[in-house]
Scaffold this active site. Structure first.
Site, mmCIF file in Angstrom:
data_model
loop_
_atom_site.group_PDB
_atom_site.id
_atom_site.type_symbol
_atom_site.label_atom_id
_atom_site.label_comp_id
_atom_site.label_asym_id
_atom_site.label_seq_id
_atom_site.Cartn_x
_atom_site.Cartn_y
_atom_site.Cartn_z
ATOM 1 N N SER A 211 0.849 -1.188 0.000
ATOM 2 C CA SER A 211 0.000 0.000 0.000
ATOM 3 C C SER A 211 0.884 1.238 0.000
ATOM 4 O O SER A 211 1.650 1.461 0.942
ATOM 5 C CB SER A 211 -0.907 -0.019 1.235
ATOM 6 O OG SER A 211 -1.761 1.094 1.259
ATOM 7 N N HIS A 291 -5.404 1.844 12.810
ATOM 8 C CA HIS A 291 -5.877 2.118 11.458
ATOM 9 C C HIS A 291 -7.035 3.099 11.452
ATOM 10 O O HIS A 291 -7.198 3.880 10.499
ATOM 11 C CB HIS A 291 -6.285 0.839 10.718
ATOM 12 C CG HIS A 291 -6.479 1.089 9.249
ATOM 13 N ND1 HIS A 291 -7.697 1.404 8.699
ATOM 14 C CD2 HIS A 291 -5.577 1.128 8.218
ATOM 15 C CE1 HIS A 291 -7.557 1.604 7.392
ATOM 16 N NE2 HIS A 291 -6.275 1.448 7.083
ATOM 17 N N HIS A 315 -2.792 0.605 -3.876
ATOM 18 C CA HIS A 315 -2.398 -0.630 -3.212
ATOM 19 C C HIS A 315 -2.603 -1.822 -4.145
ATOM 20 O O HIS A 315 -3.288 -1.734 -5.166
ATOM 21 C CB HIS A 315 -3.106 -0.831 -1.866
ATOM 22 C CG HIS A 315 -4.518 -1.323 -1.935
ATOM 23 N ND1 HIS A 315 -5.487 -0.899 -1.062
ATOM 24 C CD2 HIS A 315 -5.137 -2.224 -2.733
ATOM 25 C CE1 HIS A 315 -6.632 -1.519 -1.329
ATOM 26 N NE2 HIS A 315 -6.437 -2.329 -2.343
#
Length: 346
Positions: A211, A291, A315
């Site tokens: 990513s 996250h 990603h």
């Protein structure tokens, strides 16, 4: 609006998407499109590991693998990045991509032996990590169409705006195999010793994500916003996965800065991590505090700048079958890559 899944890989669904057919995403995103004749892609990570300043052996190893990449049947694209791991070692990782398994097979045996064979025992660590997924087992996502990265460089082009993004579950919905398969993991990682080489045999449906971020086009205020408000939060999450990720299903994580042909850092970075399953990656993405902070910082950034944002994001995510994986290490510490998933004490 297109589906992320190319038409030749569409099938009758036994597992449904997370969103209704009339879902309209709030902003555009795109996926790489391969020619239908491409049935498999190969992602091969070749790393060197050392402590302190690079030695002559490190320089020679990096030149060696670059020369291998340039040889017959070498990859169609490769790039290089580096990071300092949790044990304080510098790792320089060259990742190469093929879309022809025959070419890769003709190239790999000699390259592997030169990289991790006995003659390579030169006081530095070396790793080889390879996935060769069927195209139904991976997906990509890009915030723009004019600069491909990673495996997408090999694609025939980019899609138009796709539907399956900007919601939790979009990553899974973009993988063609998800139409009929839960892609659940099966088995536990184990070690095979081959002299000084250590090979890790993982398990079915291991997950890889790369990513990336590219801030090279950003200008003063946007650059400051990314580097001051977003990147530190991203780094905090990447460090959590590096140091403590095993407990949430992440076997290993590398947060790397891309370097140019002379080894100089560029304004590109990416996180690359191995996960027990796509479901484990989804759980961390959707609910873990690290996250959630990354997502919040990114959304604030994008909502502030809107269409004028010049930060590029992408990603690639793979869920690999057991016979599509290869992991081998020589002279690396025991928390390197997939070694972190298994006990390797002698």
């Amino acid at each position: 609006m297109e589906s992320a899944i190319p038409s030749h890989l569409e099938t009758t669904r036994s597992r449904h998407k997370r969103v209704p057919d009339d879902y309209a995403p709030p902003y555009p995103s795109f996926v790489a499109r391969h020619k239908p004749a491409v049935t498999r892609v190969i992602m091969a990570y070749f790393g060197v590991q050392y402590r302190g300043e690079p030695t002559a052996a490190v320089t020679a190893a990096l030149a060696q693998i670059a020369a291998r990449f340039a040889s017959e049947n070498g990859p169609s694209h490769w790039d290089r990045a580096q990071y300092v791991d949790q044990a304080g070692f510098t790792n320089v990782v060259s990742v190469a991509y093929w879309d022809d398994a025959g070419r890769f097979d003709a190239w790999f045996a000699g390259a592997r032996e030169a990289w991790t064979g006995g003659a390579a025992a030169d006081g530095i660590g070396r790793l080889v990590e390879v996935l060769r997924p069927h195209v139904a087992r991976y997906e990509t996502l890009f915030s723009s169409t004019d600069r491909a990265e990673g495996v997408a460089v090999l694609a025939d082009g980019m899609s138009g705006e796709i539907q399956e993004h900007a919601y939790w579950g979009g990553m899974r919905d973009r993988i063609p195999l998800s139409q009929t398969d839960a892609m659940s993991p099966g088995g536990e990682p184990r070690v095979i010793r081959d002299g000084a080489r250590i090979r890790v045999v993982a398990h079915d449906n291991l997950c890889l994500i790369r990513s990336g971020q590219d801030w090279s086009d950003t200008e003063a205020s946007e650059r400051k916003m990314y580097l001051d408000d977003v990147e530190p939060v991203l780094r905090e999450g990447m460090d959590f996965l590096r140091d403590d990720g095993v407990r949430v299903g992440c076997y290993a994580n590398r947060y790397m800065q891309v370097v140019d042909a002379e080894g100089r850092p560029t304004e590109k970075s990416y996180g690359q991590s191995w996960w027990k399953s796509l479901a484990a990656l989804e759980r961390w993405s959707e609910s873990h505090p690290t996250h959630v902070k990354i997502f919040g910082a990114a959304m604030k950034y994008l909502m502030t700048l809107g269409p004028s944002a010049k930060l590029r994001l992408y990603h690639e995510v793979t869920v690999a079958a057991a016979d599509e994986q290869f992991f081998e290490y020589l002279g690396c510490h025991e928390r390197t890559g997939m070694l972190n998933a298994v006990p390797v004490a002698s």
